[in-house]
Design a protein around this motif. Sequence first.
Motif, PDB file in Angstrom:
ATOM      1  N   GLN A 231       0.655  -1.401   0.002  1.00  0.00           N
ATOM      2  CA  GLN A 231       0.044   0.054  -0.046  1.00  0.00           C
ATOM      3  C   GLN A 231       0.883   1.260   0.067  1.00  0.00           C
ATOM      4  N   VAL A 232       2.072   1.143   0.636  1.00  0.00           N
ATOM      5  CA  VAL A 232       2.867   2.483   0.689  1.00  0.00           C
ATOM      6  C   VAL A 232       3.646   2.556  -0.497  1.00  0.00           C
ATOM      7  N   ALA A 233       3.311   2.959  -1.840  1.00  0.00           N
ATOM      8  CA  ALA A 233       3.810   3.204  -2.902  1.00  0.00           C
ATOM      9  C   ALA A 233       5.035   4.249  -2.991  1.00  0.00           C
ATOM     10  N   SER A 234       5.062   4.921  -1.906  1.00  0.00           N
ATOM     11  CA  SER A 234       6.161   5.987  -1.654  1.00  0.00           C
ATOM     12  C   SER A 234       7.566   5.552  -1.643  1.00  0.00           C
ATOM     13  N   HIS A 235       7.629   4.200  -0.992  1.00  0.00           N
ATOM     14  CA  HIS A 235       8.871   3.741  -0.377  1.00  0.00           C
ATOM     15  C   HIS A 235       8.995   2.305  -1.042  1.00  0.00           C
TER      16      HIS A 235
ATOM     17  N   MET B 157      -0.501   5.432  -4.344  1.00  0.00           N
ATOM     18  CA  MET B 157      -1.521   4.674  -3.837  1.00  0.00           C
ATOM     19  C   MET B 157      -2.192   5.217  -2.258  1.00  0.00           C
ATOM     20  N   PHE B 158      -3.363   5.459  -2.441  1.00  0.00           N
ATOM     21  CA  PHE B 158      -4.032   6.042  -1.338  1.00  0.00           C
ATOM     22  C   PHE B 158      -3.415   7.252  -0.906  1.00  0.00           C
ATOM     23  N   GLY B 159      -3.038   8.058  -1.860  1.00  0.00           N
ATOM     24  CA  GLY B 159      -1.983   9.388  -1.462  1.00  0.00           C
ATOM     25  C   GLY B 159      -0.980   9.128  -1.040  1.00  0.00           C
ATOM     26  N   ASN B 160      -0.215   7.955  -0.938  1.00  0.00           N
ATOM     27  CA  ASN B 160       1.087   7.562  -0.765  1.00  0.00           C
ATOM     28  C   ASN B 160       1.781   7.861  -2.145  1.00  0.00           C
ATOM     29  N   ARG B 161       2.685   8.560  -2.462  1.00  0.00           N
ATOM     30  CA  ARG B 161       3.202   8.710  -3.574  1.00  0.00           C
ATOM     31  C   ARG B 161       4.687   9.018  -3.717  1.00  0.00           C
ATOM     32  N   GLY B 162       5.125   8.821  -4.740  1.00  0.00           N
ATOM     33  CA  GLY B 162       6.580   9.161  -5.114  1.00  0.00           C
ATOM     34  C   GLY B 162       7.112   9.254  -6.635  1.00  0.00           C
ATOM     35  N   ILE B 163       8.117   9.464  -6.856  1.00  0.00           N
ATOM     36  CA  ILE B 163       8.617   9.665  -8.017  1.00  0.00           C
ATOM     37  C   ILE B 163      10.096   9.125  -8.212  1.00  0.00           C
ATOM     38  N   TYR B 164      10.495   8.556  -9.341  1.00  0.00           N
ATOM     39  CA  TYR B 164      11.844   7.980  -9.591  1.00  0.00           C
ATOM     40  C   TYR B 164      12.482   8.794 -10.897  1.00  0.00           C
ATOM     41  N   HIS B 165      13.584   9.273 -10.786  1.00  0.00           N
ATOM     42  CA  HIS B 165      13.862   9.911 -11.863  1.00  0.00           C
ATOM     43  C   HIS B 165      15.583  10.118 -11.993  1.00  0.00           C
ATOM     44  N   LYS B 166      16.083   9.213 -12.915  1.00  0.00           N
ATOM     45  CA  LYS B 166      17.671   9.335 -13.156  1.00  0.00           C
ATOM     46  C   LYS B 166      18.393   8.891 -11.816  1.00  0.00           C
TER      47      LYS B 166
ATOM     48  N   VAL C 173       9.531  11.124  -2.138  1.00  0.00           N
ATOM     49  CA  VAL C 173       8.564  10.341  -1.808  1.00  0.00           C
ATOM     50  C   VAL C 173       7.906  11.087  -0.730  1.00  0.00           C
ATOM     51  N   THR C 174       6.693  10.590  -0.662  1.00  0.00           N
ATOM     52  CA  THR C 174       5.764  11.046   0.803  1.00  0.00           C
ATOM     53  C   THR C 174       4.778   9.897   1.218  1.00  0.00           C
ATOM     54  N   ARG C 175       4.881   9.676   2.374  1.00  0.00           N
ATOM     55  CA  ARG C 175       3.715   8.593   3.053  1.00  0.00           C
ATOM     56  C   ARG C 175       2.771   9.372   3.484  1.00  0.00           C
TER      57      ARG C 175
ATOM     58  N   ARG D 160       7.570  18.641  -8.704  1.00  0.00           N
ATOM     59  CA  ARG D 160       7.086  19.080  -9.843  1.00  0.00           C
ATOM     60  C   ARG D 160       6.871  17.932 -10.962  1.00  0.00           C
ATOM     61  N   LEU D 161       7.983  17.114 -11.166  1.00  0.00           N
ATOM     62  CA  LEU D 161       7.998  16.384 -12.124  1.00  0.00           C
ATOM     63  C   LEU D 161       6.776  14.881 -11.759  1.00  0.00           C
ATOM     64  N   TRP D 162       6.631  14.608 -10.563  1.00  0.00           N
ATOM     65  CA  TRP D 162       5.604  13.909 -10.088  1.00  0.00           C
ATOM     66  C   TRP D 162       4.174  14.299 -10.621  1.00  0.00           C
ATOM     67  N   LEU D 163       4.086  15.642 -10.517  1.00  0.00           N
ATOM     68  CA  LEU D 163       2.671  16.061 -10.791  1.00  0.00           C
ATOM     69  C   LEU D 163       2.586  16.265 -12.289  1.00  0.00           C
ATOM     70  N   ILE D 164       3.453  16.519 -13.046  1.00  0.00           N
ATOM     71  CA  ILE D 164       3.419  16.417 -14.509  1.00  0.00           C
ATOM     72  C   ILE D 164       2.944  14.807 -14.843  1.00  0.00           C
TER      73      ILE D 164
END
Length: 791
Positions: free
Chosen positions: A418-422, A503-512, A517-519, A567-571
Motif C-alpha cells: 500500500q505504501v507506494a512511496s517507499h 496509492m491512497f495518497g502515498n506517492r513518489g517519483i523516480y528519475h535518473k 517520496v511522501t507517505r 513538480r515532475l511527479w505532478l506532471i
Amino acid sequence: MSASDKIQRDVLPIPDHARTGLITYDAKDPETKFPPIEQLRPPKGAPNILVILIDDAGFGAASVFGGPCQTPSAERLATGGLKYNRFHTTALCSPSRQALLTGRNHHAVGMGAITEIASGSPGYSSVLPNTASPIAKTLKLNGYATAQFGKCHEVPVWETSPAGPFNAWPTGGGGFEYFYGFIGGEAHQWYPSLYEGTNPVEVKKTPEEGYHLVKDMTDKAIGWIGQEKALMPDKPFFVYFAPGATHAPHHVPKEWADKYKGKFDGGWDKLREETFARQKKLGVIPADCKLTLRHKEIPAWDEMPENLKPVLRREMEVYAGYMEYVDHHVGRLLDSVEKLGVLDDTLVYYIIGDNGASAEGTLRGTYNEMINFNGAEAIETTEFLIAHLDKLGGPESYNHYAVGWAHALNTPYQWTKQVASHWGGTRNGTILHWPKGIKAKGEQRTQFHHLIDVAPTLLDVAGIPQPTFVDGVEQMPIHGVSMRYSFDDPKAAEGRETQYFEMFGNRGIYHKGWTAVTRHKTPWILIGEKTPAFDDDVWELYDTTKDWSQANDLAKQMPEKLHELQRLWLIEAVRYNVLPLDDDLSKRLNADTAGRPVLIKGDRQILFGGMGRLSENSVINIKNKSHSVTAEIEIPASGAEGVIIAQGGNIGGWCLYAKEGKLKYCYNLLGIEYFYVESATKLPTGTHQIRMEFAYDGGGLGKGGTVTLYLDGKKIGSGKIAATAAMIFSADDGCDVGLDTGSPVSQDYGPRGNEFTGQVKGVEIAIDEAAENVDHLVSPEQAVRIALARQ
C-alpha cells in the motif's frame, strides 16, 4: 515484425486477404491455383512464455533474495538465468495486475486501486479502456495459445455475477483462451470459489482428502500445457500463473509450516538483521547499503507481550511454509515444461510479489482477517489468539501475520504493501530465465524496471509489434520499455529513467537515480485514519545511486532538487490520470458516494433455485438493517434436510436450512461465535412458504437483533443474535440457493452433501421497510410483479 515474417501484425485481428488472380470454372483446369490454408502462428523463433506472479511477497521474503523462506525453484531459475534487484510494482494487487497485463501505468487503465473501491474518476474506475488491449489478447491474435491460472482481480465488482458481462474476465476480453481460478482479491485456499472460463466449478476433494488450491491450479496448468504441446507442438503458449498465495489467508498444510518451527523465535527485529546480512552476502544489495530504521508506528519485538509471542512466531512459521509450498508447486510446473522438452525455449518471468509484504494483518496478526475488515479487532484478545494457535493455517482459519513480520520481509526497505512511496511497498525481486535467448547464467541486473515493462518485453522477444488498432479501436501507446536490452549487457544504460508511484495518497517519483517520496496513509488502518491535507504531507528526497535503501533523507539539504522532483511527479500524475487524489476509503467503499454502478437496486431481490456463486456485490446488502428472507419450498415425503439459502462461509455468514426436519437459521459471527434459531416442530411435506425475519437492534454498525421463523405465516421459532458483521462476510465465498458451496456457514453440515432434499422454487430477500409484512407471507404473484417492475 521480424524480417522473415510477411504478416502485417499491427492491426488486430489480422485482416483476412481477399482472393486475387484467375478464378477458374472447373477445379480440374490446369490453370487452377490457390494457396493452401495457413494456420496463424507467431513469427518464427517466438518462444513459449510463462509469467509467474506471486502475491503479497516482500523483497526480503524469498531465499533467492536473502529471505528466510526457502524457494529452491526460484533459486534454480536464477542459477540458469538473471536476477533483477530493481524491479518494481504498484504497491497493490489489482493495479499491479492491470499494469502487468496491459503494459500501461495503472491509473491510465482505470485501476488506481482495487476494484472494490472503484469510483467515477477515470483513473480509479476499474474499467479497462478499449484503447489498452491486454497482452494476452495481442499474443492470442498473433497465434499464441493463452491460458491463465489463479487470481484475477481486475473485474469491476458489478460485473462479477454469473450474469456478466464478461468483457473484463480472462476469457472474455482478457485474451485468454482458458482460465481456471478465482475472481476477486483473495481466496480460501482450502475451500475456494473457482471458475473454469466463466462457469463456476466445485472442487471434488476436501482438505482432509488432500485438497489445496495451489496444488489444484498447478495440476490444471500442467495438464493444459501438456495438451497444447501434444496437439499443437508448433504453437507457442503464453501461460499466466498467478496463485493467490502468498496473500492472506495464509493457508498451508501443517507439515510445511512445521518445517520452520523455532526459526523465528528471535522476533522480527532479529529477522531483519539476519535477512540484511544474507542479502549482502548474496550480493542482492550493495555492500554499502544501510538497513533502514523501524518506524515508530511499528512496535519492536521486545515491546510485544510475552504470552502473545508464541502466536506471533507461529504466524511467521505458517507464512514461511506457505511461500515454500507455493515455490514447490512452481517447481512442479517447471519440471513438467522441462519434461516436454521446451523449458530452454520458454521465457519465464518469476515475479516474487505484486507488491511488498502486507501489513493488513494488524499489529498482532489475526486468526480471521475478516474480523479486522469488520472493525472488530477488539474481539481477538490475546487469550482468543492463544486458544486458536494450533489452527493457524488450517481450514478453519483465515489468518494473517502481524505488521512487524511484513516489515521484516521487506528488508532492507521502509514500509510495506500500500505504501507506494517507499521501496518496501514496490520493490519485488524478479527472475528471468530463457536459456535459448539469454546467454548469461546466474547473473544479476540492476537496471530500474517496472511491471509495465513486462508486456513490451514479451512482444519484443516474440517479434510482434505493438498493435496500433485492436477490434477497430486505436490503441494508446504502451508505457513500458522492453527489458531485452539488459539480457546480455549488465552495464547497459537504463531503458527506464522515470517512473511515478501513487496509492491512497502515498506517492513518489523516480528519475535518473533520484527519488522524492511522501507517505500519506498507514496501511493497517483501513478506515478512520485522520490523514493530513495532501499539501501538508512531508516529502523526503533520496539519491539512490549512493543510497540503495532510501535510508538518508536529503530533503532539507537539497530543497531545490526536491521541488524539481515534486513538480515532475505532478506532471506525470496529470499525464496518467492520477488526479484527483482520493484517500477517503469509507466514501469509496460506498457505491452510491463513490459513483460506481451496483448490480442490485432497490429494497428487494428475488433469487431462484439453482442460482449460486453470487458475490456479495451480487446480493442485496442485509448488514446493519432489519431484513427478511422468504422462500417457497417443496418438501418431499422423506422430509426436509439441507440448505435453502446460504451466504458466506466458515469465516462468517448466515444460512437458512433444514436439520432433522426442522427449520434452522444460523448466524456465523466471523467464525468466532455461532448463533442458532430453530423451529419447534418439523416442517410438513408439500409446498410451503418459510420465512426468517431479522429485527435489527440498531444503535450503530455490527449490532445484534431478534430472529423470528415462520411457516406459512405462522410463528414457529425465535431467538436472539448478539452481534453481526458490519462490513463483509467473505472475499470469495458467495451466496447459493439450494446448497452451500465452498466452506460451510453452519457447523450443522459439511462442505459436501448439504443440498436441500426438496425443491427451492424461489427466495425473496427484503430490507428495511420492504421486510415488514403483517401477514409474514409473500405472494408469489406480488414477488414476480415487483421483480419485473425493477427491471
